[in-house]
Scaffold this active site. Structure first.
Site, PDB file in Angstrom:
ATOM      1  N   ASP A 127      -3.307 -15.979  10.312  1.00 43.36           N
ATOM      2  CA  ASP A 127      -2.661 -17.162  11.350  1.00 43.36           C
ATOM      3  C   ASP A 127      -3.425 -18.181  11.925  1.00 43.36           C
ATOM      4  OD1 ASP A 127      -0.299 -18.404  12.514  1.00 43.36           O
ATOM      5  OD2 ASP A 127       0.134 -16.448  13.849  1.00 43.36           O
ATOM      6  N   HIS A 134       4.263 -10.623  18.547  1.00 45.91           N
ATOM      7  CA  HIS A 134       3.444 -11.591  17.983  1.00 45.91           C
ATOM      8  C   HIS A 134       3.632 -12.798  18.951  1.00 45.91           C
ATOM      9  CE1 HIS A 134       1.702 -13.818  14.364  1.00 45.91           C
ATOM     10  NE2 HIS A 134       2.331 -14.854  15.145  1.00 45.91           N
ATOM     11  N   HIS A 138       2.381 -16.282  20.434  1.00 42.40           N
ATOM     12  CA  HIS A 138       1.721 -17.413  20.516  1.00 42.40           C
ATOM     13  C   HIS A 138       1.465 -17.940  21.974  1.00 42.40           C
ATOM     14  CE1 HIS A 138       0.954 -18.633  16.015  1.00 42.40           C
ATOM     15  NE2 HIS A 138       1.844 -17.626  16.243  1.00 42.40           N
ATOM     16  N   CYS A 147       0.819 -22.783  13.733  1.00 42.81           N
ATOM     17  CA  CYS A 147       1.804 -22.686  12.671  1.00 42.81           C
ATOM     18  C   CYS A 147       1.894 -24.203  12.081  1.00 42.81           C
ATOM     19  CB  CYS A 147       3.113 -22.165  12.961  1.00 42.81           C
ATOM     20  SG  CYS A 147       4.136 -21.977  11.569  1.00 42.81           S
ATOM     21  N   ASN A 170      -2.191 -17.755  18.314  1.00 46.01           N
ATOM     22  CA  ASN A 170      -1.626 -16.686  18.982  1.00 46.01           C
ATOM     23  C   ASN A 170      -2.493 -16.513  20.363  1.00 46.01           C
ATOM     24  OD1 ASN A 170      -1.066 -15.993  16.225  1.00 46.01           O
ATOM     25  ND2 ASN A 170       0.018 -14.452  17.164  1.00 46.01           N
TER      26      ASN A 170
HETATM   27  P1  HMG Z   1       9.091 -23.471  -2.718  1.00 49.25           P
HETATM   28  O1  HMG Z   1       8.590 -25.044  -3.190  1.00 49.25           O
HETATM   29  O2  HMG Z   1      10.846 -23.491  -2.202  1.00 49.25           O
HETATM   30  O3  HMG Z   1       9.206 -22.776  -3.987  1.00 49.25           O
HETATM   31  O4  HMG Z   1       8.142 -22.894  -1.766  1.00 49.25           O
HETATM   32  P2  HMG Z   1       9.471 -22.710  -5.482  1.00 49.25           P
HETATM   33  O5  HMG Z   1       9.907 -21.211  -5.876  1.00 49.25           O
HETATM   34  O6  HMG Z   1      10.475 -23.726  -5.773  1.00 49.25           O
HETATM   35  O7  HMG Z   1       8.141 -22.963  -6.201  1.00 49.25           O
HETATM   36  C1  HMG Z   1       7.602 -24.339  -5.952  1.00 49.25           C
HETATM   37  C2  HMG Z   1       6.181 -24.272  -6.578  1.00 49.25           C
HETATM   38  O8  HMG Z   1       5.324 -23.432  -5.884  1.00 49.25           O
HETATM   39  C3  HMG Z   1       5.960 -23.774  -7.945  1.00 49.25           C
HETATM   40  O9  HMG Z   1       4.772 -24.430  -8.400  1.00 49.25           O
HETATM   41  C4  HMG Z   1       5.577 -22.327  -7.546  1.00 49.25           C
HETATM   42  O10 HMG Z   1       5.117 -21.809  -8.704  1.00 49.25           O
HETATM   43  C5  HMG Z   1       4.897 -22.330  -6.488  1.00 49.25           C
HETATM   44  P3  HMG Z   1       4.848 -25.885  -9.258  1.00 49.25           P
HETATM   45  O11 HMG Z   1       5.736 -25.472 -10.425  1.00 49.25           O
HETATM   46  O12 HMG Z   1       5.472 -26.838  -8.352  1.00 49.25           O
HETATM   47  O13 HMG Z   1       3.256 -25.918  -9.659  1.00 49.25           O
HETATM   48  N1  HMG Z   1       4.872 -21.041  -5.728  1.00 49.25           N
HETATM   49  C6  HMG Z   1       3.863 -20.539  -5.143  1.00 49.25           C
HETATM   50  N2  HMG Z   1       2.296 -20.748  -5.431  1.00 49.25           N
HETATM   51  C7  HMG Z   1       1.789 -19.823  -4.675  1.00 49.25           C
HETATM   52  N3  HMG Z   1       2.033 -18.628  -4.143  1.00 49.25           N
HETATM   53  C8  HMG Z   1       3.512 -18.316  -4.027  1.00 49.25           C
HETATM   54  C9  HMG Z   1       4.334 -19.416  -4.566  1.00 49.25           C
HETATM   55  N4  HMG Z   1       5.772 -19.267  -4.497  1.00 49.25           N
HETATM   56  C10 HMG Z   1       5.990 -20.490  -5.292  1.00 49.25           C
HETATM   57  N5  HMG Z   1       3.940 -17.173  -3.339  1.00 49.25           N
HETATM   58  C11 HMG Z   1       7.333 -20.955  -0.598  1.00 49.25           C
HETATM   59  C12 HMG Z   1       8.767 -21.530  -1.298  1.00 49.25           C
HETATM   60  C13 HMG Z   1       7.774 -19.977   0.413  1.00 49.25           C
HETATM   61  C14 HMG Z   1       6.239 -20.643  -1.502  1.00 49.25           C
HETATM   62  C15 HMG Z   1       6.799 -22.045   0.304  1.00 49.25           C
HETATM   63  O14 HMG Z   1       7.588 -22.483   1.303  1.00 49.25           O
HETATM   64  C16 HMG Z   1       5.470 -21.707   1.108  1.00 49.25           C
HETATM   65  O15 HMG Z   1       4.641 -21.337   0.550  1.00 49.25           O
HETATM   66  N6  HMG Z   1       5.713 -21.537   2.577  1.00 49.25           N
HETATM   67  C17 HMG Z   1       4.472 -20.916   2.960  1.00 49.25           C
HETATM   68  C18 HMG Z   1       4.711 -21.154   4.561  1.00 49.25           C
HETATM   69  C19 HMG Z   1       3.664 -20.666   5.298  1.00 49.25           C
HETATM   70  O16 HMG Z   1       2.636 -20.212   4.912  1.00 49.25           O
HETATM   71  N7  HMG Z   1       3.792 -21.029   6.816  1.00 49.25           N
HETATM   72  C20 HMG Z   1       2.853 -20.129   7.469  1.00 49.25           C
HETATM   73  C21 HMG Z   1       2.870 -18.681   7.589  1.00 49.25           C
HETATM   74  S1  HMG Z   1       4.337 -18.131   8.529  1.00 49.25           S
HETATM   75  C22 HMG Z   1       3.602 -18.256   9.976  1.00 49.25           C
HETATM   76  O17 HMG Z   1       2.664 -18.596  10.432  1.00 49.25           O
HETATM   77  C23 HMG Z   1       4.309 -17.491  10.959  1.00 49.25           C
HETATM   78  C24 HMG Z   1       4.001 -16.224  11.493  1.00 49.25           C
HETATM   79  O18 HMG Z   1       2.714 -16.231  12.100  1.00 49.25           O
HETATM   80  C25 HMG Z   1       4.944 -15.676  12.541  1.00 49.25           C
HETATM   81  C26 HMG Z   1       5.142 -16.477  13.736  1.00 49.25           C
HETATM   82  O19 HMG Z   1       4.366 -16.796  14.364  1.00 49.25           O
HETATM   83  O20 HMG Z   1       6.341 -16.989  13.603  1.00 49.25           O
HETATM   84  C27 HMG Z   1       4.116 -15.253  10.427  1.00 49.25           C
HETATM   85 MG    MG Z   2       2.289 -17.044  14.086  1.00 54.71          MG
END
Ligand code: HMG
Ligand code: MG
Length: 311
Positions: free
Chosen positions: A15, A209, A211, A242, A251
């Site tokens: 994070d 969790h 922030h 984020c 956080n």
């Molecule tokens: P999407 O574009 O809707 O996915 O993303 P898709 O299924 O249509 O695929 C699009 C492309 O992404 C494709 O590649 C897939 O292969 C690839 P292309 O054909 O275009 O080359 N793909 C992936 N590649 C690697 N790993 C994967 C994956 N899935 C699809 N797992 C997706 C949907 C969820 C993947 C995207 O929106 C994403 O990666 N989001 C990440 C967001 C993120 O990491 N946010 C920060 C973390 S959450 C957070 O910080 C909150 C937390 O701390 C708690 C809080 O504080 O609230 C946990």
């Molecule tokens: Mg977070």
């Protein structure tokens, strides 16, 4: 009554670093994990298996997992938003995580921005991930983002939080994390959201969790401690934010939480001096001071002591 022992889940490597614009190399991330485990942290969120287009900083996920020298008794977790992420996380059996995290949201708007789908669609994506993880005896934690307020929707009600808690429970998630993604929560609101999690998950399987954007994180943790909650995420040096919640800070700093818990006589197994070493290390690499108040105070105290010793 406060619990006698608290588990700190260190989320700085994930994070914290996910929000850094300049690339941080895998060796630095691995060294950070080593320093955190040396400080006594027993739960470390190492990286995320998300799209590299969405979060380029986490693109070295497999390299980091492969580079970590595992310490006994430490649980290493990673974020996996879908089966593609899960498959990548377990591809190398020697370096698979002990726990995975699926991350949903209490508001539709944040769900769309963060993971590009509705809440319902996210649950449909998580369900096979949970099943696949359980088939390999991997524990599943969920994070419910924006549980205390959303940057797009605004107010989020406890009912909205409970709706997602219920959905996560229904697909078999083992542990429920209540996340204040943008740090707008205050103690009573934190308790109200936590109460909803506790209606569906036991005390041992809920966590907070928080922030620290508005400086409320320690107060929120204290409020949850009074409910008996004894697992909290925290980020070394107060790193992070984020990418999909602009302006949100990291956080709460792990050093700040630890200083409070030490003062309350609550056992964590974490050594503040060594934790500050980890905070100083990563802050040095990033070229800035820790954000955590305790990290800075401890470093100033050390410098003053060194001056006296040298005089
Ligand atoms: P999407 O574009 O809707 O996915 O993303 P898709 O299924 O249509 O695929 C699009 C492309 O992404 C494709 O590649 C897939 O292969 C690839 P292309 O054909 O275009 O080359 N793909 C992936 N590649 C690697 N790993 C994967 C994956 N899935 C699809 N797992 C997706 C949907 C969820 C993947 C995207 O929106 C994403 O990666 N989001 C990440 C967001 C993120 O990491 N946010 C920060 C973390 S959450 C957070 O910080 C909150 C937390 O701390 C708690 C809080 O504080 O609230 C946990
Ligand atoms: Mg977070």
């Amino acid at each position: 009554m406060n619990p006698a022992r608290v588990t700190l889940v260190e989320v700085g490597p994930r994070d914290g670093l996910q929000n850094e614009q300049a690339p941080v190399d895998a060796a630095t991330k691995i060294e950070l994990v080593h320093r955190l485990q040396a400080a006594g942290l027993r739960e470390i969120e190492v990286t995320s298996f998300v799209s590299r287009k969405w979060v380029p900083q986490m693109a070295d996920n497999a390299q980091v997992m492969a580079g970590v020298r595992r310490a006994g008794g430490v649980r290493y977790s990673v974020l996996t938003p879908n089966l593609k992420g899960f498959d990548a996380a377990v591809k190398d059996p020697a370096h698979r995580p002990d726990e995975i995290v699926v991350f949903g949201a209490a508001s539709e708007a944040f769900s769309q921005r963060n993971i590009n789908c509705s809440i319902e669609e996210s649950i449909a994506r998580f369900a096979p991930v949970v099943a696949a993880a359980h088939a390999q005896a991997i524990k599943v934690r969920c994070a419910i983002s924006v549980a205390l307020g959303c940057p797009y929707q605004g107010e989020v009600t406890p009912d909205e939080v409970e709706r997602v808690v219920r959905l996560m429970k229904a697909i078999g998630v083992d542990h429920c994390g209540v996340a204040d993604t943008i740090g707008v929560g205050t103690p009573r609101r934190a308790q109200a959201a936590m109460e909803r999690a506790l209606k569906h998950f036991p005390l041992d399987e809920v966590s907070g969790h928080f922030h620290d954007t508005y400086g409320q994180a320690l107060a929120n943790i204290y409020a949850c401690l009074q409910m008996g909650v004894h697992t909290f995420d925290a980020s070394v040096a107060g790193l992070g934010g984020c990418p999909y919640a602009k302006g949100a800070t990291g956080n709460v700093g792990t050093e700040d939480v630890l200083f409070m818990l030490d003062g309350l006589g609550i056992e964590t197994g974490v050594d503040l001096d060594r934790l500050v070493d980890a905070a100083a290390f990563i802050s040095g690499v990033l070229g800035r001071k820790p954000v955590s108040r305790t990290g800075n105070a401890w470093l100033a105290r050390r410098a003053a002591k060194a001056q006296v010793a040298a005089a």
